[in-house]
Design a protein around this motif. Structure first.
Motif, short mmCIF file in Angstrom:
data_model
loop_
_atom_site.label_atom_id
_atom_site.label_comp_id
_atom_site.label_asym_id
_atom_site.label_seq_id
_atom_site.Cartn_x
_atom_site.Cartn_y
_atom_site.Cartn_z
N SER A 5 23.23 -63.75 -42.30
CA SER A 5 23.47 -62.71 -41.31
C SER A 5 24.97 -62.51 -41.16
O SER A 5 25.72 -63.47 -41.07
N GLU A 6 25.37 -61.24 -41.12
CA GLU A 6 26.76 -60.89 -40.82
C GLU A 6 26.91 -60.47 -39.36
O GLU A 6 27.98 -60.62 -38.78
N ILE A 26 25.83 -66.43 -40.29
CA ILE A 26 24.78 -67.43 -40.10
C ILE A 26 24.06 -67.54 -41.43
O ILE A 26 23.68 -66.53 -42.03
N VAL A 27 23.90 -68.76 -41.90
CA VAL A 27 23.16 -69.05 -43.14
C VAL A 27 21.95 -69.89 -42.76
O VAL A 27 22.10 -70.91 -42.08
N TRP A 46 20.32 -58.96 -41.56
CA TRP A 46 20.01 -60.14 -42.37
C TRP A 46 19.79 -59.71 -43.80
O TRP A 46 19.21 -58.65 -44.07
N ALA A 47 20.22 -60.57 -44.73
CA ALA A 47 19.88 -60.41 -46.15
C ALA A 47 19.24 -61.72 -46.57
O ALA A 47 19.64 -62.79 -46.12
N GLU A 48 18.27 -61.62 -47.47
CA GLU A 48 17.56 -62.81 -47.93
C GLU A 48 17.46 -62.82 -49.44
O GLU A 48 17.23 -61.76 -50.05
N TYR A 49 17.65 -64.00 -50.03
CA TYR A 49 17.33 -64.18 -51.44
C TYR A 49 16.17 -65.15 -51.52
O TYR A 49 16.24 -66.27 -51.01
N THR A 100 31.24 -59.15 -52.10
CA THR A 100 31.00 -60.25 -51.18
C THR A 100 30.03 -59.81 -50.08
O THR A 100 30.28 -59.99 -48.89
N THR A 101 28.93 -59.26 -50.50
CA THR A 101 27.91 -58.78 -49.57
C THR A 101 27.06 -59.94 -49.08
O THR A 101 27.03 -61.02 -49.69
N ALA A 102 26.34 -59.72 -48.01
CA ALA A 102 25.42 -60.74 -47.50
C ALA A 102 24.37 -61.07 -48.55
O ALA A 102 23.95 -62.22 -48.69
#
Length: 118
Positions: A107-108, A34-35, A113-116, A81-83
């Motif tokens: 989200s994987e 999910i992006v 969740w990872a955020e930039y 190729t990490t989140a």
């Protein structure tokens, strides 16, 4: 400050080759990603939007054409190729096209969740 978000989905495989062989992410595996792109503005445009959601169709097309049902290591050209790196990649892509882009979350799994956000 006004903020809007839009969510996009894709499925892809990847490997984190740099991790030890006994790490589960070293093996080939996949996720239903999910992006979420966030756009912000202190003012609204003449139509009352931060940006028209319809404009974000370009991101859906980009994801569908280049990421959905693909192997991310082939697409991104590296093993990280990490989140987190995906969030940065999509942020940079969006920011070039939509200057209002303020953050991207990836989200994987339903719990991660990872955020930039610069």
């Amino acid at each position: 400050m006004f903020r809007i978000t839009k969510e996009f989905h894709f499925s892809a495989s990847h490997r984190l080759d740099h991790l030890p062989e006994d790490h589960q992410c070293h093996r080939l595996h996949g996720h239903n990603y999910i992006v979420v792109v966030e756009l912000s503005g202190e003012t609204l445009n003449q139509d009352g939007f931060v940006r028209d959601y319809h404009d974000l169709k370009a991101l859906k097309t980009y994801i569908d054409d280049h990421f959905d049902h693909r192997h991310l290591n082939d697409i991104l050209g590296h093993s990280f190729t990490t989140a987190e790196n995906l969030a940065r990649h999509f942020y940079d892509w969006c920011r070039e096209r939509f200057p209002e882009t303020s953050a991207v979350r990836v989200s994987e799994t339903p719990k991660t969740w990872a955020e930039y956000r610069p």
